[in-house]
Motif scaffolding. Structure first.
Motif, PDB file in Angstrom:
ATOM      1  N   ALA A 114       0.822  -1.213   0.000  1.00  0.00           N
ATOM      2  CA  ALA A 114       0.000   0.000   0.000  1.00  0.00           C
ATOM      3  C   ALA A 114       0.853   1.259   0.000  1.00  0.00           C
ATOM      4  O   ALA A 114       0.494   2.256  -0.618  1.00  0.00           O
ATOM      5  CB  ALA A 114      -0.929  -0.007   1.221  1.00  0.00           C
ATOM      6  N   ARG A 115       2.008   1.220   0.680  1.00  0.00           N
ATOM      7  CA  ARG A 115       2.763   2.458   0.887  1.00  0.00           C
ATOM      8  C   ARG A 115       3.909   2.638  -0.112  1.00  0.00           C
ATOM      9  O   ARG A 115       4.203   3.747  -0.523  1.00  0.00           O
ATOM     10  CB  ARG A 115       3.354   2.480   2.298  1.00  0.00           C
ATOM     11  CG  ARG A 115       2.396   2.848   3.355  1.00  0.00           C
ATOM     12  CD  ARG A 115       2.517   4.307   3.771  1.00  0.00           C
ATOM     13  NE  ARG A 115       1.277   4.693   4.418  1.00  0.00           N
ATOM     14  CZ  ARG A 115       0.255   5.196   3.763  1.00  0.00           C
ATOM     15  NH1 ARG A 115       0.325   5.422   2.484  1.00  0.00           N
ATOM     16  NH2 ARG A 115      -0.863   5.484   4.388  1.00  0.00           N
ATOM     17  N   TRP A 121       6.273  -3.136  -9.321  1.00  0.00           N
ATOM     18  CA  TRP A 121       6.302  -3.874  -8.065  1.00  0.00           C
ATOM     19  C   TRP A 121       4.904  -4.113  -7.528  1.00  0.00           C
ATOM     20  O   TRP A 121       4.645  -5.062  -6.817  1.00  0.00           O
ATOM     21  CB  TRP A 121       7.185  -3.158  -7.038  1.00  0.00           C
ATOM     22  CG  TRP A 121       8.615  -3.293  -7.418  1.00  0.00           C
ATOM     23  CD1 TRP A 121       9.438  -2.326  -7.903  1.00  0.00           C
ATOM     24  CD2 TRP A 121       9.397  -4.499  -7.414  1.00  0.00           C
ATOM     25  NE1 TRP A 121      10.669  -2.841  -8.193  1.00  0.00           N
ATOM     26  CE2 TRP A 121      10.678  -4.173  -7.897  1.00  0.00           C
ATOM     27  CE3 TRP A 121       9.132  -5.813  -7.044  1.00  0.00           C
ATOM     28  CZ2 TRP A 121      11.687  -5.127  -8.035  1.00  0.00           C
ATOM     29  CZ3 TRP A 121      10.133  -6.756  -7.174  1.00  0.00           C
ATOM     30  CH2 TRP A 121      11.402  -6.411  -7.658  1.00  0.00           C
ATOM     31  N   LYS A 122       3.980  -3.212  -7.864  1.00  0.00           N
ATOM     32  CA  LYS A 122       2.587  -3.415  -7.471  1.00  0.00           C
ATOM     33  C   LYS A 122       2.036  -4.646  -8.204  1.00  0.00           C
ATOM     34  O   LYS A 122       1.339  -5.466  -7.613  1.00  0.00           O
ATOM     35  CB  LYS A 122       1.785  -2.169  -7.844  1.00  0.00           C
ATOM     36  CG  LYS A 122       0.482  -2.074  -7.135  1.00  0.00           C
ATOM     37  CD  LYS A 122       0.492  -0.857  -6.239  1.00  0.00           C
ATOM     38  CE  LYS A 122      -0.641  -0.842  -5.286  1.00  0.00           C
ATOM     39  NZ  LYS A 122      -0.492   0.223  -4.309  1.00  0.00           N
ATOM     40  N   ALA A 123       2.367  -4.743  -9.481  1.00  0.00           N
ATOM     41  CA  ALA A 123       1.911  -5.898 -10.267  1.00  0.00           C
ATOM     42  C   ALA A 123       2.505  -7.177  -9.691  1.00  0.00           C
ATOM     43  O   ALA A 123       1.813  -8.195  -9.559  1.00  0.00           O
ATOM     44  CB  ALA A 123       2.306  -5.719 -11.730  1.00  0.00           C
ATOM     45  N   VAL A 124       3.787  -7.118  -9.331  1.00  0.00           N
ATOM     46  CA  VAL A 124       4.445  -8.290  -8.744  1.00  0.00           C
ATOM     47  C   VAL A 124       3.739  -8.690  -7.453  1.00  0.00           C
ATOM     48  O   VAL A 124       3.497  -9.863  -7.185  1.00  0.00           O
ATOM     49  CB  VAL A 124       5.943  -8.001  -8.480  1.00  0.00           C
ATOM     50  CG1 VAL A 124       6.568  -9.094  -7.631  1.00  0.00           C
ATOM     51  CG2 VAL A 124       6.684  -7.839  -9.792  1.00  0.00           C
ATOM     52  N   GLN A 205      -4.610  -4.603   2.575  1.00  0.00           N
ATOM     53  CA  GLN A 205      -3.925  -3.695   1.660  1.00  0.00           C
ATOM     54  C   GLN A 205      -4.883  -2.607   1.185  1.00  0.00           C
ATOM     55  O   GLN A 205      -4.535  -1.438   1.130  1.00  0.00           O
ATOM     56  CB  GLN A 205      -3.368  -4.499   0.476  1.00  0.00           C
ATOM     57  CG  GLN A 205      -2.528  -3.689  -0.480  1.00  0.00           C
ATOM     58  CD  GLN A 205      -3.238  -3.481  -1.796  1.00  0.00           C
ATOM     59  OE1 GLN A 205      -4.313  -4.010  -2.021  1.00  0.00           O
ATOM     60  NE2 GLN A 205      -2.652  -2.676  -2.652  1.00  0.00           N
ATOM     61  N   ALA A 206      -6.137  -3.025   0.884  1.00  0.00           N
ATOM     62  CA  ALA A 206      -7.130  -2.045   0.438  1.00  0.00           C
ATOM     63  C   ALA A 206      -7.382  -1.007   1.527  1.00  0.00           C
ATOM     64  O   ALA A 206      -7.494   0.196   1.243  1.00  0.00           O
ATOM     65  CB  ALA A 206      -8.426  -2.754   0.066  1.00  0.00           C
ATOM     66  N   ALA A 207      -7.445  -1.463   2.776  1.00  0.00           N
ATOM     67  CA  ALA A 207      -7.703  -0.535   3.884  1.00  0.00           C
ATOM     68  C   ALA A 207      -6.524   0.407   4.092  1.00  0.00           C
ATOM     69  O   ALA A 207      -6.693   1.611   4.297  1.00  0.00           O
ATOM     70  CB  ALA A 207      -7.993  -1.314   5.159  1.00  0.00           C
ATOM     71  N   LEU A 208      -5.312  -0.138   4.020  1.00  0.00           N
ATOM     72  CA  LEU A 208      -4.119   0.689   4.250  1.00  0.00           C
ATOM     73  C   LEU A 208      -3.943   1.713   3.127  1.00  0.00           C
ATOM     74  O   LEU A 208      -3.452   2.812   3.352  1.00  0.00           O
ATOM     75  CB  LEU A 208      -2.874  -0.194   4.348  1.00  0.00           C
ATOM     76  CG  LEU A 208      -2.747  -0.956   5.660  1.00  0.00           C
ATOM     77  CD1 LEU A 208      -1.641  -1.981   5.559  1.00  0.00           C
ATOM     78  CD2 LEU A 208      -2.479   0.003   6.803  1.00  0.00           C
ATOM     79  N   GLU A 209      -4.366   1.299   1.931  1.00  0.00           N
ATOM     80  CA  GLU A 209      -4.226   2.203   0.798  1.00  0.00           C
ATOM     81  C   GLU A 209      -5.093   3.453   0.980  1.00  0.00           C
ATOM     82  O   GLU A 209      -4.792   4.513   0.454  1.00  0.00           O
ATOM     83  CB  GLU A 209      -4.642   1.472  -0.476  1.00  0.00           C
ATOM     84  CG  GLU A 209      -4.056   2.066  -1.718  1.00  0.00           C
ATOM     85  CD  GLU A 209      -3.433   0.996  -2.596  1.00  0.00           C
ATOM     86  OE1 GLU A 209      -4.147   0.503  -3.470  1.00  0.00           O
ATOM     87  OE2 GLU A 209      -2.265   0.658  -2.390  1.00  0.00           O
TER      88      GLU A 209
END
Lengths: 314, 335
Positions: A114-115, A121-124, A205-209
């Protein structure tokens, strides 16, 4: 002007007529879209849930083995017999342990994604989290059985680097250990954590984003240490995601009847008990009563979470 | 007077060293204690990065930053007694207004009763008494802005940083907040560093201001000095949209062969006959308190401010322009 454009364009057949219809009656489209899934949910899903609930209030005749269709709480009372209570408590403890284990492993991964993860790297990250979900659940569980077996790679590697002592010491702990990892509750725990981990990472991850960076900066700006920021800002704001993830891991563990059969001691879990009661034993009422237990536990869990303000940031 | 903040040749470059993006490039700056300092510039000019360098959210890639004489190169944000009012306010949505304001005290370990009392004091300071129990989502934009201000002031910072704090407010509210911020600053005596892209805001509020352009400071001084004597074409144009005259036009206007700035409000529109400077009206923009005329003259477009009440010429009409020669300012920053 040579070809004046009309103020109102002509209708171009069915698509335009439907568009006009939905424009005149805005709720019509909503109704068309929602009716099939609502029928599915209402009739098939809630209907079967109700049937299940109904079954759990029946009982079985001990001599004939026939279900008596009259209301009684006898079947629920049976849940409190020592052997059944044992199953419930074992399942509850395992589910809680798996949930905590998943949360601890998932948080750093979700936080990184998220950060810090950008672009490639997001795709990875997404690929890495989702990839295990593409292969069959059974294949993964059997693969883990081999990994954890006495002749498996973990035992072999531990011997190779001289850590057998530690492995044996862990396996000697009563309640957790066993003959080998693949026949111990610890092994069951490891496989559960592995299998359900993506369901914890993704909502987290969705929440942290959704936590803006400026909020973390504001916290540091006002004098908070990293630990204080984590406790007072990140965790409360990410809590809905943690709860969502824990609902997955908790309820999936409570309902699973395959992993405990393949990896671990042969001690029964709720899912396995339901499977056996409705199958070989033919005791549908008790199976139904067992199946109600996870529902009740989840309701209690969510009520406590709500009381504690876990959903305040929603 | 001591310097609250000092920048010594500070740079902040992003990206690879071979092709860096120079967000801040060799900035020297001194902000006097107790002053209201504005950082003015278009977006991407480095003003916000400078603010973040002071708060510690960015680390300089070169140079030294001192806060009250102390080198802060190694000091993380939470140990700098500097607080920020964020552009999006960054109020904690899961806490009520009182806990938001008291947050800085909470993390210091101040007990609840003391910090609630302090939070109430701060809310009174920003005229939000009785709002303590509300959640940020229940407040209007202007109220959120005040809460953010109260929260930043609760720690009694040595320097208060404001990152375009009025940007999200409507005009009326913005003007009211400008006056209030100014009054608050003189009452508290805290050094305010204010980032804005609104030149009117910077001119009206600041004791001194720095105009940023492309990561560098184009000019630094009091608002009056910067407005009256812009050093470069950029400053003349950005602060008050002055007429920037190329050397040959300056010459035609009676000045030396140098770049010059001539404020539109210094130009008087007269009848076309018998004056040295006459041109054609090419555009008229109505401003309410007057009109801004564009006049084509010697091949250059010149803007003139026509006060309300004067007859407005038709586009295409020929008008004369007159001005006091002292108003023609030669810019020494241009070669």
């Amino acid at each position: 002007m040579t070809s004046p454009t009309p103020a109102i364009l002509p209708e171009r057949g069915l698509a335009d007529r439907l568009t006009a219809l939905f424009w005149r009656h805005p709720r019509l489209l909503l109704a068309v879209l929602l009716t099939p899934p609502l029928l599915w949910l209402g009739v098939v899903y809630l209907g079967s849930l109700f049937a299940l609930l109904l079954q759990s209030f029946y009982s079985i005749d001990e001599f004939s083995g026939v279900v008596k269709e009259e209301f009684t709480l006898k079947t629920y009372a049976e849940l409190f017999r020592a052997q059944n209570l044992d199953i419930i408590i074992r399942t509850l403890v395992m589910s809680a342990a798996v949930t905590i284990g998943c949360a601890l492993i998932a948080f750093p991964i979700a936080y990184y994604a998220a950060r810090f993860a950008r672009g490639k790297w997001k795709a990875v990250f997404y690929l890495g989290v989702m990839l295990p979900l593409w292969s069959s659940y059974l294949v993964k569980v059997y693969a883990w059985k081999l990994i954890l077996a006495k002749e498996g790679i973990i035992t072999w590697a531990a011997e190779g680097v001289g850590l057998s002592m530690i492995l044996n010491a862990i396996l000697a702990i009563p309640g957790i250990g066993g003959n080998s990892l693949s026949t111990s509750p610890l092994g069951t725990f490891i496989v559960f954590v592995y299998v359900w981990l993506p369901y914890m990472i993704l909502p987290m991850q969705a929440a942290l984003e959704r936590v803006p960076t400026s909020m973390l900066e504001a916290s540091a700006d006002l004098g908070a240490s990293r630990a204080q920021t984590f406790r007072t800002v990140i965790l409360p704001l990410a809590m809905p995601g943690v709860i969502a993830g824990s609902i997955f891991t908790f309820s999936l563990t409570m309902g699973d009847y395959i992993i405990p059969q393949i990896v671990g001691t042969s001690a029964r879990f709720i899912g396995l008990a339901v499977y056996q009661l409705q199958g070989t034993a033919g005791n549908i009422p008790l199976a139904a009563a067992f199946a109600v237990v996870p529902i009740v536990i989840m309701l209690i869990y969510l009520t406590i979470a709500k009381r504690k303000g876990a959903f305040d940031a929603l | 007077m001591t310097a609250a903040v000092e920048f010594l040749n500070v740079s902040r470059h992003f990206g690879p060293a071979s092709a860096p993006v120079k967000a801040v490039d060799g900035v020297d700056l001194t902000i006097a204690e107790g002053s209201f300092f504005a950082m003015l510039g278009p977006s991407g000019s480095g003003k916000t990065t400078c603010l973040r360098l002071i708060s510690g959210f960015e680390k300089p890639t070169g140079g030294t930053i001192r806060i009250f004489g102390q080198d802060v190169g190694d000091i993380p944000p939470n140990r700098r007694n500097v607080n920020t009012v964020f552009q999006d306010y960054a109020l904690f949505p899961h806490m009520n207004v009182r806990d938001n304001v008291g947050y800085g005290l909470m993390v210091k370990g101040v007990d609840r009763r003391t910090r609630d009392a302090r939070a109430e004091e701060m809310l009174a300071l920003v005229k939000l008494e009785g709002y303590g129990d509300r959640k940020p989502a229940q407040l209007s934009g202007g109220q959120r802005q005040r809460v953010a201000l109260a929260r930043a002031l609760v720690n009694e910072p040595k320097v208060l940083l404001l990152d375009e704090p009025l940007g999200a407010l409507d005009l009326k509210l913005r003007e009211a907040m400008q006056d209030e911020l100014k009054a608050l600053q003189s009452r508290l005596g805290i050094t305010f560093v204010f980032v804005t892209h609104d030149q009117g805001e910077a001119l009206s509020m600041a004791d001194s201001l720095a105009v940023f352009n492309e990561g560098r400071i184009a000019q630094i001084g009091t608002p009056a000095a910067v407005y009256a004597h812009p050093r470069t074409r950029f400053v003349a144009d950005f602060v008050g949209s002055s007429n920037v005259l190329p050397p040959e036009v300056t010459r035609a206007f009676g000045g030396p062969m140098k770049w010059a700035s001539l404020r539109p409000e210094m130009l008087r529109v007269t009848a076309a006959d018998g004056v040295a400077l006459a041109g054609t009206v090419t555009g008229i923009r109505y401003l309410g308190a007057g009109s801004r005329l564009s006049v084509a003259l010697n091949g250059t477009e010149v803007a003139a401010l026509l006060p309300a009440g004067q007859p407005v010429p038709e586009p295409g009409a020929t008008v004369g322009l007159a001005f006091d020669p002292a108003a023609l300012h030669v810019m020494e920053g241009e070669g």
